[in-house]
Design a protein around this motif. Structure first.
Motif, PDB file in Angstrom:
ATOM      1  N   GLY A   1       0.846  -1.229  -0.046  1.00  0.00           N
ATOM      2  CA  GLY A   1      -0.191  -0.189   0.166  1.00  0.00           C
ATOM      3  C   GLY A   1       0.916   1.233  -0.033  1.00  0.00           C
ATOM      4  N   PRO A   2       1.860   1.354   1.116  1.00  0.00           N
ATOM      5  CA  PRO A   2       2.358   2.688   1.051  1.00  0.00           C
ATOM      6  C   PRO A   2       3.539   2.768  -0.297  1.00  0.00           C
ATOM      7  N   ALA A   3       3.900   1.824  -0.606  1.00  0.00           N
ATOM      8  CA  ALA A   3       4.949   1.799  -1.701  1.00  0.00           C
ATOM      9  C   ALA A   3       4.161   2.393  -2.875  1.00  0.00           C
ATOM     10  N   GLN A   4       2.894   2.096  -3.050  1.00  0.00           N
ATOM     11  CA  GLN A   4       2.160   2.567  -4.514  1.00  0.00           C
ATOM     12  C   GLN A   4       2.017   4.261  -4.216  1.00  0.00           C
ATOM     13  N   TYR A   5       2.268   4.717  -3.057  1.00  0.00           N
ATOM     14  CA  TYR A   5       1.933   5.913  -2.807  1.00  0.00           C
ATOM     15  C   TYR A   5       3.209   7.047  -2.581  1.00  0.00           C
TER      16      TYR A   5
ATOM     17  N   GLU B   1       1.105   7.488  21.460  1.00  0.00           N
ATOM     18  CA  GLU B   1       2.090   7.683  22.367  1.00  0.00           C
ATOM     19  C   GLU B   1       3.547   6.767  22.289  1.00  0.00           C
ATOM     20  N   ASN B   2       3.180   5.382  22.205  1.00  0.00           N
ATOM     21  CA  ASN B   2       4.419   4.628  22.015  1.00  0.00           C
ATOM     22  C   ASN B   2       5.117   4.959  20.796  1.00  0.00           C
ATOM     23  N   MET B   3       4.582   5.469  19.942  1.00  0.00           N
ATOM     24  CA  MET B   3       5.524   5.911  18.804  1.00  0.00           C
ATOM     25  C   MET B   3       6.299   7.352  18.836  1.00  0.00           C
ATOM     26  N   SER B   4       6.287   7.815  20.170  1.00  0.00           N
ATOM     27  CA  SER B   4       7.031   9.221  20.171  1.00  0.00           C
ATOM     28  C   SER B   4       8.382   8.784  20.435  1.00  0.00           C
ATOM     29  N   ARG B   5       9.264   9.838  20.174  1.00  0.00           N
ATOM     30  CA  ARG B   5      10.570   9.881  20.127  1.00  0.00           C
ATOM     31  C   ARG B   5      11.514  10.915  20.616  1.00  0.00           C
ATOM     32  N   LEU B   6      12.374  10.964  21.389  1.00  0.00           N
ATOM     33  CA  LEU B   6      13.270  12.047  21.776  1.00  0.00           C
ATOM     34  C   LEU B   6      14.563  11.721  20.917  1.00  0.00           C
ATOM     35  N   PHE B   7      14.896  12.834  20.126  1.00  0.00           N
ATOM     36  CA  PHE B   7      16.398  12.946  19.562  1.00  0.00           C
ATOM     37  C   PHE B   7      17.222  14.006  20.256  1.00  0.00           C
TER      38      PHE B   7
ATOM     39  N   ASP C   1      14.646  16.185   9.268  1.00  0.00           N
ATOM     40  CA  ASP C   1      14.987  14.556   8.928  1.00  0.00           C
ATOM     41  C   ASP C   1      14.448  13.531   9.991  1.00  0.00           C
ATOM     42  N   ALA C   2      14.735  14.174  11.092  1.00  0.00           N
ATOM     43  CA  ALA C   2      14.624  13.465  12.688  1.00  0.00           C
ATOM     44  C   ALA C   2      13.217  13.352  12.745  1.00  0.00           C
ATOM     45  N   ILE C   3      12.409  14.509  12.501  1.00  0.00           N
ATOM     46  CA  ILE C   3      10.862  14.407  12.554  1.00  0.00           C
ATOM     47  C   ILE C   3      10.172  13.596  11.587  1.00  0.00           C
ATOM     48  N   VAL C   4      10.631  13.505  10.136  1.00  0.00           N
ATOM     49  CA  VAL C   4      10.209  12.749   9.059  1.00  0.00           C
ATOM     50  C   VAL C   4      10.480  11.254   9.295  1.00  0.00           C
ATOM     51  N   GLU C   5      11.655  10.967   9.816  1.00  0.00           N
ATOM     52  CA  GLU C   5      12.225   9.652  10.246  1.00  0.00           C
ATOM     53  C   GLU C   5      11.105   9.281  11.319  1.00  0.00           C
ATOM     54  N   ALA C   6      10.674   9.862  12.289  1.00  0.00           N
ATOM     55  CA  ALA C   6      10.017   9.199  13.333  1.00  0.00           C
ATOM     56  C   ALA C   6       8.587   9.028  12.983  1.00  0.00           C
ATOM     57  N   VAL C   7       8.085   9.913  12.003  1.00  0.00           N
ATOM     58  CA  VAL C   7       6.878   9.409  11.493  1.00  0.00           C
ATOM     59  C   VAL C   7       7.118   8.175  10.363  1.00  0.00           C
ATOM     60  N   ARG C   8       7.930   8.160   9.539  1.00  0.00           N
ATOM     61  CA  ARG C   8       8.088   6.927   8.806  1.00  0.00           C
ATOM     62  C   ARG C   8       8.272   5.488   9.644  1.00  0.00           C
ATOM     63  N   LEU C   9       9.159   5.585  10.641  1.00  0.00           N
ATOM     64  CA  LEU C   9       9.283   4.522  11.523  1.00  0.00           C
ATOM     65  C   LEU C   9       8.099   4.175  12.213  1.00  0.00           C
ATOM     66  N   ALA C  10       7.091   5.043  12.513  1.00  0.00           N
ATOM     67  CA  ALA C  10       5.941   4.617  13.167  1.00  0.00           C
ATOM     68  C   ALA C  10       4.944   3.988  12.267  1.00  0.00           C
ATOM     69  N   GLY C  11       4.924   4.245  11.061  1.00  0.00           N
ATOM     70  CA  GLY C  11       4.187   3.583   9.881  1.00  0.00           C
ATOM     71  C   GLY C  11       2.636   3.605  10.324  1.00  0.00           C
TER      72      GLY C  11
ATOM     73  N   ALA D   1       4.089  18.279   4.041  1.00  0.00           N
ATOM     74  CA  ALA D   1       4.301  18.041   2.631  1.00  0.00           C
ATOM     75  C   ALA D   1       5.058  16.690   2.622  1.00  0.00           C
ATOM     76  N   ARG D   2       6.265  16.838   3.375  1.00  0.00           N
ATOM     77  CA  ARG D   2       7.366  15.677   3.335  1.00  0.00           C
ATOM     78  C   ARG D   2       6.659  14.429   3.663  1.00  0.00           C
ATOM     79  N   ILE D   3       6.159  14.754   4.892  1.00  0.00           N
ATOM     80  CA  ILE D   3       5.417  13.393   5.594  1.00  0.00           C
ATOM     81  C   ILE D   3       4.062  12.958   4.777  1.00  0.00           C
ATOM     82  N   ASN D   4       3.474  13.452   4.196  1.00  0.00           N
ATOM     83  CA  ASN D   4       2.539  13.063   3.336  1.00  0.00           C
ATOM     84  C   ASN D   4       2.935  12.604   1.998  1.00  0.00           C
ATOM     85  N   ASP D   5       4.373  12.756   1.577  1.00  0.00           N
ATOM     86  CA  ASP D   5       4.685  11.934   0.546  1.00  0.00           C
ATOM     87  C   ASP D   5       5.448  10.642   0.864  1.00  0.00           C
ATOM     88  N   LEU D   6       5.417  10.247   2.163  1.00  0.00           N
ATOM     89  CA  LEU D   6       5.843   9.030   2.624  1.00  0.00           C
ATOM     90  C   LEU D   6       4.985   7.752   2.168  1.00  0.00           C
TER      91      LEU D   6
END
Lengths: 183, 279
Positions: free
Chosen positions: A177-181, B149-155, B168-178, B228-233
């Motif tokens: 799913g995410p790979a597609q977007y 809350e479990n997906m929160s991070r401190l850098f 980059d750290a902020i975007v990475e935190a969101v990416r890792l949280a999935g 915008a960067r987060i929504n491009d993930l």
């Protein structure tokens, strides 16, 4: 989205037709269980003691509901995040558990247990606690009552909207799913 | 000096939590609706539709919109000219939380961390107090679910990592949280201060009207760019793929030490619940 109606306990031939990305409406009997209940189930397995219910062809819903208001079957009852059950799920799958309902990505060990046993992992909509409660027609605590919201409950559900997230053929919507977007 | 009976504090805490757990704000609801119009993924649209229907149903039935009615986080701005009377204000706050969770049929989700024994009434609350000028008390109730809350991070970044490192750290935190924190999320960010103050700012930023930009133009620009960067993930609603990974990014900052660049990310699920009142 058009949805396939399925019934729990699940039949193996029914599971085989499910693919990641399918929308389904689940009716029938399922069991709630989350962190504390899983820990106890696996402790019973390790001790060689009987489980409170036969796992074969059953579905466990990772959920800890709110208390029911008077006259309601159950309170808000959305899914909890599944990865916390990853440490326990393969053991239960190998004992016949066929379906899991939760939210969020699973470990490779769980995906592999799903492939090995011909199981399925469904995503329910996290945070849709009120909507999902309206699909629950009856609820009864069947084990670990002392755990409160984390007790195991037998739920009778009707047309619970789910999406197949991980199937037995290796499909995984959390990857595809995410790979597609992604941009 | 103004005398304020702690019974009013208890009543206010009670009412705010009763409302917060059942009634999502118009801010969140309108962002969900706006994103439903632009979301490209069929799964994403289906999830957003369910969430809007869920949130309306919860308000109508006065039932919790999410079963995770959270830990009871409270921000309290206390005017320095206020004198509390009629008892212990801390006990009044706890009693307000206890009654709200009991009467609202909200979940008792709080337990002792190591023994895992539930306190059965969702206390204690997590209370952040600030002393401010004036003779009023502003209370914000923000029940916080733990999927996010479990997906929160401190850098604890180094100064050399600079603004780009922060982004980059902020975007990475969101990416890792999935999909785990129940996207679409609101990303709360605290930059600067100390480790604990950075996280407190991140949490506090989540009490802002969802999607309202920071009053600081530089931070407002960062919020737009990061959204915008987060929504491009591509994570999308519930992590099933799509354009709507976050509804908003909220940033607060304060000065920090010459040796440091703390960045805290407090993730908030789409059930971004917060209600405030001034007494």
């Amino acid at each position: 989205m058009s949805s396939k109606a399925i019934h729990a306990p699940l039949r193996e031939e029914e599971i085989r037709t499910l693919r990641a990305g399918d929308s389904v409406l689940l009716s029938g009997t399922i069991y709630t269980g989350r962190d504390a209940a899983h820990k106890r189930l696996c402790a019973l397995v390790a001790a060689g003691e009987p489980l409170p219910f036969d796992l074969r062809n059953q579905v466990i819903y990772y959920a800890g509901p709110c208390p029911a208001k008077p006259g309601d079957a159950i309170g808000a009852c959305g899914p909890t995040t599944s990865y916390r059950m990853d440490a326990y799920a393969p053991t239960l799958c190998d004992l016949g558990l066929i379906g899991m309902i939760g939210k969020g990505q699973r470990s490779e060990a769980v995906a592999s247990a799903i492939r090995r046993n011909g199981g399925v992992y469904f995503a329910a909509t996290g945070g849709a606690g009120a909507l999902i409660a309206s699909c629950v027609k009856a609820a009864e605590v069947i084990a670990f009552d002392d755990l409160g919201t984390e007790a195991i409950r037998r739920l009778t559900v009707e047309d619970l909207p789910l999406i197949v997230a991980i199937d037995a053929q290796g499909g995984n919507l959390y990857e595809s799913g995410p790979a597609q977007y992604r941009r | 000096m103004r005398e304020l009976d702690v019974a009013r504090v208890e009543e206010t805490v009670y009412t705010l939590f009763r409302r917060a757990c059942c009634e999502i704000g118009e801010d969140v609801l309108s962002l969900l609706e706006r994103n439903l119009e632009t979301e490209e993924s069929p799964f994403g649209r289906e999830v957003l539709r369910q969430l809007i229907e869920n949130d309306r149903l919860a308000a109508e039935k006065q039932m919790p919109l999410c079963q995770d009615t959270g830990m009871a986080v409270i921000f309290m701005d206390i005017g320095q000219d206020v004198h509390f009377t009629g008892g212990d204000v801390n006990r009044a706050i706890e009693e307000g939380v206890r009654r709200a969770y009991r009467d609202g049929c909200f979940r008792a989700s709080v337990l002792t961390p190591l023994t895992r024994i539930n306190t059965k009434d969702n206390t204690p609350a997590v209370v952040h107090v600030r002393i401010v000028p004036g003779d009023r008390v502003t209370i914000t109730a923000a029940p916080k679910g733990f999927g996010s809350e479990n997906m929160s991070r401190l850098f604890m970044l180094t100064p050399s990592q600079g603004v780009e490192g922060v982004k980059d750290a902020i975007v990475e935190a969101v990416r890792l949280a999935g999909g785990n924190p129940c996207p679409p999320v609101v990303v709360g960010v605290g930059i600067g201060g100390t480790a604990e103050r950075a996280m407190q700012m991140a949490k506090h930023s989540l009490t802002r009207t969802c999607g309202e930009p920071s009053p600081d133009p530089m931070l407002a620009g960062m919020e737009r760019e990061l959204l915008a960067r987060i929504n491009d993930l591509g994570i999308g609603p519930q992590g099933l793929g799509g354009r709507t990974t976050a509804l908003a990014v909220h940033i607060e900052q304060m000065p920090t030490h010459i040796a440091g660049l703390p960045v805290a990310v407090n993730m908030q699920c789409h059930a971004a619940r917060h209600k405030a009142a001034t007494i």
